[in-house]
Design an enzyme around this catalytic site. Sequence first.
Site, PDB file in Angstrom:
ATOM      1  N   SER A  43      -3.678  36.792 123.055  1.00  0.00           N
ATOM      2  CA  SER A  43      -3.946  35.444 122.544  1.00  0.00           C
ATOM      3  C   SER A  43      -3.052  35.032 121.378  1.00  0.00           C
ATOM      4  CB  SER A  43      -5.413  35.327 122.114  1.00  0.00           C
ATOM      5  OG  SER A  43      -5.736  36.313 121.142  1.00  0.00           O
ATOM      6  N   ASP A 325      -9.295  30.318 113.447  1.00  0.00           N
ATOM      7  CA  ASP A 325     -10.591  30.880 113.850  1.00  0.00           C
ATOM      8  C   ASP A 325     -10.510  32.372 113.546  1.00  0.00           C
ATOM      9  OD1 ASP A 325      -8.814  31.510 115.889  1.00  0.00           O
ATOM     10  OD2 ASP A 325     -10.111  30.850 117.511  1.00  0.00           O
ATOM     11  N   HIS A 327      -7.930  33.831 114.690  1.00  0.00           N
ATOM     12  CA  HIS A 327      -6.483  33.904 114.879  1.00  0.00           C
ATOM     13  C   HIS A 327      -5.793  33.226 113.697  1.00  0.00           C
ATOM     14  CE1 HIS A 327      -8.201  34.201 118.957  1.00  0.00           C
ATOM     15  NE2 HIS A 327      -7.139  34.925 119.251  1.00  0.00           N
TER      16      HIS A 327
END
Length: 355
Positions: A43, A325, A327
């Site tokens: 991700s 978030d 990330h």
Amino acid sequence: MVLKMNSQYLTFCFVLTLLLPLSLAMNSYHSKQIPAMYVFGDSLVDSGNNNHLRIKGGPNFLPYGIDFGGKSTGRYTNGKTVVDYLAIHLGLPFAPPYLGLSKHQRNKISTGINYASGGSGILPDTNNVNVTSLTLDNQIKFFQRTVKHNLPKLLNEKEKVEKYISESLFVVSTGLNDHFHNRTFCGNRKLALHLLNEFSLRIQRMYSLGARKFFVNNIAPAGCFPAKAVHTRPKGKCDKKINKAITFYNKRLTGVLHELQSKLPGFTFIHSDLYGHFMELRENAMSYGILETWKPCCPNTIYGDLSCRPNTVPCPKRNTHLFFDDHPSQFTNQIYARRCFNEASICQPSGLKLV
């Protein structure tokens, strides 16, 4: 009031120091040296492949992408990722997600493709009990299709295809999700050694398809991510157990890359120290214009499960947060790009230079 104005002025000046090197790089770097960029991983670098899969909780809604033209793109952040900034530096367009391209588009694209998928890892069964992400093996299989079926239609001659692939850059950012099972940390030394061996085998598979220039991220300090830092005492501290296990893996990753270089002719690489980058930003946040080092921007709270949900109102000053978030924020990715292109301690070249 004076203190507030000084803080805003310092942040503005720091943003300028970030933008100028990147804009100069675009003008001075001859992009033909690196004709394309191919991206593999999770991700951190996914540009939208998971939008085309049955992924629960994927970033296909606002406020993801709120600073990327105000629309969600499938990136797990509010704006650009680290590979987006790498593309800017190389003078290349952003690498589009493989699953978002039609067959015709795959036959025509010459500047690279992104195969990365949020939730994936080095091992085939990582995060795939309830999540149908693209495994690293499948990402490599898709690249093999690109090599065997798409690029020959574009370049016509086998020799041209081989030369093009050997000059292209291969970004690999994976390994974090393998250390977790159902969000529970399960990393240890035995697992780390197994992961490094499996990682080496997959890099060799990419090499067999013609890849020669690799840009490899190590694993970021997941013990400092909001979802983990919120449970430490006091809140906001890093989980030392998690970071210690990740450090064991990271310390040996460079050795694996050098070993591959010693036995694979033409193999060159840049080792990217994401772990060191995050720890530096935590320890010296103010000097980079970061005011919040562990709380997420979405949701703008430390209560609940910390999931960023559709139409959640994020923090208003996203350029002051280390995390969006769980990330990194676009601002954090931008700082990383500046440091990578200017500090050998962050991006360590071994036979490969991007500047």
